[in-house]
Design a protein around this motif. Sequence first.
Motif, PDB file in Angstrom:
ATOM      1  N   ALA A  13       8.499 -11.937  26.350  1.00  7.92           N
ATOM      2  CA  ALA A  13       8.920 -11.865  27.110  1.00  7.92           C
ATOM      3  C   ALA A  13      10.712 -13.273  26.001  1.00  7.92           C
ATOM      4  O   ALA A  13      11.869 -12.809  26.257  1.00  7.92           O
ATOM      5  CB  ALA A  13       9.560 -12.933  27.665  1.00  7.92           C
ATOM      6  N   ASP A  14      10.049 -14.043  25.018  1.00  8.48           N
ATOM      7  CA  ASP A  14      10.771 -14.791  24.148  1.00  8.48           C
ATOM      8  C   ASP A  14      11.048 -14.168  22.713  1.00  8.48           C
ATOM      9  O   ASP A  14      11.483 -14.435  21.813  1.00  8.48           O
ATOM     10  CB  ASP A  14      10.127 -16.185  24.070  1.00  8.48           C
ATOM     11  CG  ASP A  14       8.859 -15.939  23.441  1.00  8.48           C
ATOM     12  OD1 ASP A  14       8.449 -14.861  23.239  1.00  8.48           O
ATOM     13  OD2 ASP A  14       8.334 -16.576  22.533  1.00  8.48           O
ATOM     14  N   GLY A  15      10.947 -12.478  22.576  1.00  8.31           N
ATOM     15  CA  GLY A  15      10.399 -12.492  21.015  1.00  8.31           C
ATOM     16  C   GLY A  15      11.430 -11.660  20.656  1.00  8.31           C
ATOM     17  O   GLY A  15      12.526 -10.611  21.522  1.00  8.31           O
ATOM     18  N   SER A  16      11.836 -11.385  19.241  1.00 15.16           N
ATOM     19  CA  SER A  16      12.652 -10.449  18.412  1.00 15.16           C
ATOM     20  C   SER A  16      12.110  -9.878  17.684  1.00 15.16           C
ATOM     21  O   SER A  16      11.130 -10.282  17.239  1.00 15.16           O
ATOM     22  CB  SER A  16      13.726 -10.922  18.668  1.00 15.16           C
ATOM     23  OG  SER A  16      13.899 -11.478  18.305  1.00 15.16           O
ATOM     24  N   VAL A  17      11.997  -8.841  17.050  1.00 19.85           N
ATOM     25  CA  VAL A  17      11.772  -8.137  15.683  1.00 19.85           C
ATOM     26  C   VAL A  17      13.078  -7.164  15.496  1.00 19.85           C
ATOM     27  O   VAL A  17      13.255  -5.978  15.773  1.00 19.85           O
ATOM     28  CB  VAL A  17      10.403  -7.686  15.371  1.00 19.85           C
ATOM     29  CG1 VAL A  17      10.459  -6.604  16.598  1.00 19.85           C
ATOM     30  CG2 VAL A  17       9.762  -7.034  14.673  1.00 19.85           C
ATOM     31  N   GLY A  18      13.105  -7.169  13.731  1.00 21.30           N
ATOM     32  CA  GLY A  18      14.182  -6.661  12.985  1.00 21.30           C
ATOM     33  C   GLY A  18      13.162  -5.857  11.911  1.00 21.30           C
ATOM     34  O   GLY A  18      12.404  -6.800  11.010  1.00 21.30           O
ATOM     35  N   ILE A  19      13.109  -4.639  11.293  1.00 23.91           N
ATOM     36  CA  ILE A  19      12.343  -3.882  10.180  1.00 23.91           C
ATOM     37  C   ILE A  19      13.278  -3.173   9.587  1.00 23.91           C
ATOM     38  O   ILE A  19      13.779  -2.688  10.589  1.00 23.91           O
ATOM     39  CB  ILE A  19      11.152  -2.826  10.493  1.00 23.91           C
ATOM     40  CG1 ILE A  19      11.553  -1.552  11.802  1.00 23.91           C
ATOM     41  CG2 ILE A  19      10.401  -3.498  11.282  1.00 23.91           C
ATOM     42  CD1 ILE A  19      10.952  -1.361  12.090  1.00 23.91           C
ATOM     43  N   THR A  20      13.205  -3.705   8.168  1.00 19.57           N
ATOM     44  CA  THR A  20      14.129  -1.971   7.537  1.00 19.57           C
ATOM     45  C   THR A  20      13.073  -1.257   7.191  1.00 19.57           C
ATOM     46  O   THR A  20      11.561  -1.472   6.625  1.00 19.57           O
ATOM     47  CB  THR A  20      14.487  -2.996   5.853  1.00 19.57           C
ATOM     48  OG1 THR A  20      15.128  -4.343   6.541  1.00 19.57           O
ATOM     49  CG2 THR A  20      15.403  -2.054   4.985  1.00 19.57           C
ATOM     50  N   MET A  21      13.396  -0.227   7.059  1.00 19.86           N
ATOM     51  CA  MET A  21      12.113   1.157   6.779  1.00 19.86           C
ATOM     52  C   MET A  21      12.824   1.076   5.079  1.00 19.86           C
ATOM     53  O   MET A  21      13.551   1.530   4.626  1.00 19.86           O
ATOM     54  CB  MET A  21      12.145   2.345   7.633  1.00 19.86           C
ATOM     55  CG  MET A  21      12.521   2.091   9.074  1.00 19.86           C
ATOM     56  SD  MET A  21      10.676   1.719   9.480  1.00 19.86           S
ATOM     57  CE  MET A  21       9.880   3.604   9.265  1.00 19.86           C
ATOM     58  N   SER A  22      11.689   1.862   4.748  1.00 24.01           N
ATOM     59  CA  SER A  22      11.485   2.436   3.135  1.00 24.01           C
ATOM     60  C   SER A  22      13.393   3.736   2.547  1.00 24.01           C
ATOM     61  O   SER A  22      13.949   3.898   1.473  1.00 24.01           O
ATOM     62  CB  SER A  22      10.482   3.482   3.201  1.00 24.01           C
ATOM     63  OG  SER A  22      10.176   4.503   3.037  1.00 24.01           O
ATOM     64  N   ASP A  23      14.133   4.033   3.789  1.00 25.67           N
ATOM     65  CA  ASP A  23      15.305   5.027   3.643  1.00 25.67           C
ATOM     66  C   ASP A  23      16.771   3.713   4.052  1.00 25.67           C
ATOM     67  O   ASP A  23      17.227   4.802   4.184  1.00 25.67           O
ATOM     68  CB  ASP A  23      15.100   6.014   4.336  1.00 25.67           C
ATOM     69  CG  ASP A  23      15.306   5.823   6.176  1.00 25.67           C
ATOM     70  OD1 ASP A  23      14.751   4.619   6.873  1.00 25.67           O
ATOM     71  OD2 ASP A  23      16.254   6.621   6.376  1.00 25.67           O
ATOM     72  N   ASN A  24      16.097   2.910   4.245  1.00 21.41           N
ATOM     73  CA  ASN A  24      17.097   2.059   4.620  1.00 21.41           C
ATOM     74  C   ASN A  24      18.044   2.059   6.268  1.00 21.41           C
ATOM     75  O   ASN A  24      18.914   1.204   6.564  1.00 21.41           O
ATOM     76  CB  ASN A  24      18.749   2.076   3.504  1.00 21.41           C
ATOM     77  CG  ASN A  24      18.406   1.708   2.340  1.00 21.41           C
ATOM     78  OD1 ASN A  24      17.546   0.862   1.966  1.00 21.41           O
ATOM     79  ND2 ASN A  24      19.305   2.706   1.286  1.00 21.41           N
ATOM     80  N   GLY A  65       1.037  -1.219   0.125  1.00 21.66           N
ATOM     81  CA  GLY A  65      -0.175   0.210   0.068  1.00 21.66           C
ATOM     82  C   GLY A  65       0.824   1.401  -0.363  1.00 21.66           C
ATOM     83  O   GLY A  65       2.096   1.262   0.194  1.00 21.66           O
ATOM     84  N   ALA A  66       0.535   2.215  -0.736  1.00 24.37           N
ATOM     85  CA  ALA A  66       1.038   3.444  -0.507  1.00 24.37           C
ATOM     86  C   ALA A  66       1.503   4.065   0.897  1.00 24.37           C
ATOM     87  O   ALA A  66       2.434   4.769   0.599  1.00 24.37           O
ATOM     88  CB  ALA A  66       0.117   4.776  -1.314  1.00 24.37           C
ATOM     89  N   ALA A  67       0.645   3.545   2.161  1.00 25.62           N
ATOM     90  CA  ALA A  67       0.876   4.191   3.695  1.00 25.62           C
ATOM     91  C   ALA A  67       2.378   3.318   3.581  1.00 25.62           C
ATOM     92  O   ALA A  67       2.651   3.118   5.205  1.00 25.62           O
ATOM     93  CB  ALA A  67       0.168   3.883   4.075  1.00 25.62           C
ATOM     94  N   ASP A  68       2.922   2.195   3.251  1.00 26.78           N
ATOM     95  CA  ASP A  68       3.861   1.279   4.058  1.00 26.78           C
ATOM     96  C   ASP A  68       5.003   1.890   3.778  1.00 26.78           C
ATOM     97  O   ASP A  68       5.254   2.918   2.605  1.00 26.78           O
ATOM     98  CB  ASP A  68       4.053  -0.067   2.859  1.00 26.78           C
ATOM     99  CG  ASP A  68       2.488  -0.779   3.078  1.00 26.78           C
ATOM    100  OD1 ASP A  68       1.755  -0.847   3.623  1.00 26.78           O
ATOM    101  OD2 ASP A  68       2.359  -1.340   1.768  1.00 26.78           O
ATOM    102  N   ILE A  69       5.781   2.155   4.737  1.00 29.75           N
ATOM    103  CA  ILE A  69       7.141   2.472   5.027  1.00 29.75           C
ATOM    104  C   ILE A  69       8.165   1.775   5.536  1.00 29.75           C
ATOM    105  O   ILE A  69       9.258   1.963   5.750  1.00 29.75           O
ATOM    106  CB  ILE A  69       6.953   3.402   6.201  1.00 29.75           C
ATOM    107  CG1 ILE A  69       6.386   3.173   7.827  1.00 29.75           C
ATOM    108  CG2 ILE A  69       5.942   4.428   6.350  1.00 29.75           C
ATOM    109  CD1 ILE A  69       6.269   4.015   9.153  1.00 29.75           C
ATOM    110  N   GLY A  70       7.687   0.029   5.569  1.00 32.49           N
ATOM    111  CA  GLY A  70       8.716  -0.626   6.253  1.00 32.49           C
ATOM    112  C   GLY A  70       7.957  -1.938   6.404  1.00 32.49           C
ATOM    113  O   GLY A  70       7.319  -1.959   5.451  1.00 32.49           O
ATOM    114  N   GLN A  71       8.891  -2.884   6.437  1.00 34.10           N
ATOM    115  CA  GLN A  71       9.049  -4.208   6.403  1.00 34.10           C
ATOM    116  C   GLN A  71       9.175  -5.300   7.313  1.00 34.10           C
ATOM    117  O   GLN A  71      10.832  -4.762   7.729  1.00 34.10           O
ATOM    118  CB  GLN A  71       8.723  -4.792   4.976  1.00 34.10           C
ATOM    119  CG  GLN A  71       8.601  -6.109   4.395  1.00 34.10           C
ATOM    120  CD  GLN A  71       9.271  -6.666   3.588  1.00 34.10           C
ATOM    121  OE1 GLN A  71      10.279  -6.715   3.183  1.00 34.10           O
ATOM    122  NE2 GLN A  71       7.945  -7.327   2.464  1.00 34.10           N
TER     123      GLN A  71
END
Lengths: 150, 202
Positions: free
Chosen positions: A66-77, A25-31
């Motif tokens: 407590a067992d979680g982690s997350v990594g995102i890449t934004m549209s500006d790198n 979508g147009a509003a997507d800024i990262g993944q």
Amino acid sequence: MPASIARLQRVLLMSLAIAFAGGAGAADIGQIKVAKGQVTIERSGQALPAEVGARIQPADVLKTGADGSVGITMSDNSLLSAGPNSVLVLDRYEFDSTTSQGHFDASLQKGSLAVISGRIAKQSPDAMKVRTPTSILGVRGTEFVVSVND
Amino acid sequence: MTSPGGSLCRAPALWALVALLGGCATQTGTVVLLPEKDGGSTAVTVRQGDKEVVLDSPYAAARQTTSGPRAYTSSPQEVEAQFGAALAAQPGRPTSFTLYFVEGGDQFTEASQQVLASVLAEIAKQPVPDIVVVGHTDSVGSAAANDALALRRAEVVRAMLIGQGYAAASIAAVGRGERELLVPTPDNVAEPRNRRVEIIVR
């Protein structure tokens, strides 16, 4: 060699078809590129599953268990990754890909966060800020970590 | 005089003295600047009210406290212990490939056609690839014309990738015009190395 590239392409086609079935979508800024354990995206009061490939939108809140982690890449790198028991709010994100001008404000309410800043911070040193409950970090570049005690 | 922090705050006899010195602060968090991969300059400022600490060397760090940020020097060991999980979740760095165009057109040079194979291999390695094609020009012509040319070059490459079967929604085309010259030149200088597209795979 050409044969193996052709094979790679076929595999790729299938994985792309799966990954992007929902479209961007147009509003997507990262993944979301990395997700382990319990991770959710809160958007407009709803908790959505934060799976690898999920798109990020402005004002999203990322929460890890407590067992979680997350990594995102934004549209500006920019690369942002949070460790366990974290709450990361993407308060504001604007990025003009032609001029590289933009603004990126995020808040770490608790937990831990690793950041590699991207084109927004590189273009204008005051354009990226990370807030914690007590401090404001001005990101001139590039790699840092920040934690918020419980 | 450095503050002993929380432990002294719990000793009643010393509390008044420590409070008087402004040292009775609870730590609320940590900020550590990490080394740059390419050794470039880097800095993060940590501000609380009118107090500010500037971190500008590897492992320069600040404790966030209820009475303001306090500078110290961290270590790789401390960073791994506190931030190992967050760092382990860091996405791979975007990979950039550069392809060059013949002057004034949207045809690749011969050498650049070879680079495409590497691009496809990198895309195949990504679990959820997204691709940004960034077009650039040299400084010949007006800025506006170069914005248009840069975008056209990016669109050509994007269309080519879509033609190979990649999902359109996963590929963005961007034109940067002459803003980001690979080889700095005055205006109106033909420079083959500035006529290029980057394909960023991430």
